[in-house]
Write a protein that holds these residues in place. Structure first.
Motif: not given
Length: 185
Positions: A130, A153, A159, A166, A174
């Protein structure tokens, strides 16, 4: 003292067995090339396939080593859609590109199927991380074109760290994906 590897290399040379010793990262390694029994052109191709990675490239390399014809698979982009972009409302499922390369996406497919059983379109997005600039750009562009209803995710990245596409949008769930057998959980 002779080591087992040297004995195996000599046995391959003596018996005409195809042997390709590869660095695994696509770099040129003259010593490994010289120790191999395959010709230079085949060594180069096998080295490229090994560096490309993935089960399709591995299959092509094995076919070549067996003396069979093999097409080189198209390289997998750094970031992309598992089954194409969504056309309507959808749920985003980011996952690691390495899982695509390993052909280890059964958990992602199962998650997509579970959403489909409930009438929801979920789409997998493979990425190296990411944090990668390519992933950030891809996600921002995809989410701007068609914002997802939610994000599940499956990567291990928080994040809350740094700049993350995101964070600006729908709720993020998650999910933890384990490739270990269920009995080891």
């Amino acid at each position: 003292q002779r080591n087992l590897l040297q004995e195996q290399i000599e046995a391959c040379h003596d018996r005409g067995i195809r042997l390709a010793l590869l660095p695994g990262d696509g770099t040129e390694d003259r010593r490994l090339r010289e120790l191999s029994t395959v010709d230079g052109a085949l060594w180069d191709r096998l080295n490229r396939l090994c560096a490309q990675g993935g089960h399709e490239a591995a299959g092509a390399a094995l076919r070549l080593l067996a003396g069979m014809a093999a097409d080189d698979p198209a390289p997998l982009p750094q970031v992309g859609w598992l089954d194409g972009p969504p056309t309507g409302e959808w749920i985003a499922i980011p996952f690691y590109r390495s899982w695509m390369l390993a052909g280890d996406i059964a958990p992602i497919r199962a998650l997509i199927a579970a959403f489909a059983e409930r009438g929801l379109d979920a789409r997998g997005i493979f990425l190296p991380s990411l944090k990668s600039p390519e992933a950030q750009t891809f996600l921002r562009d995809a989410f701007a074109a068609n914002p997802p209803l939610a994000i599940v995710n499956t990567t291990g990245f928080s994040t809350g760290e740094g700049d993350c596409a995101l964070r600006s949008g729908p709720v993020v769930f998650q999910a933890v994906v384990s490739t270990a057998p269920e009995r080891l959980w």
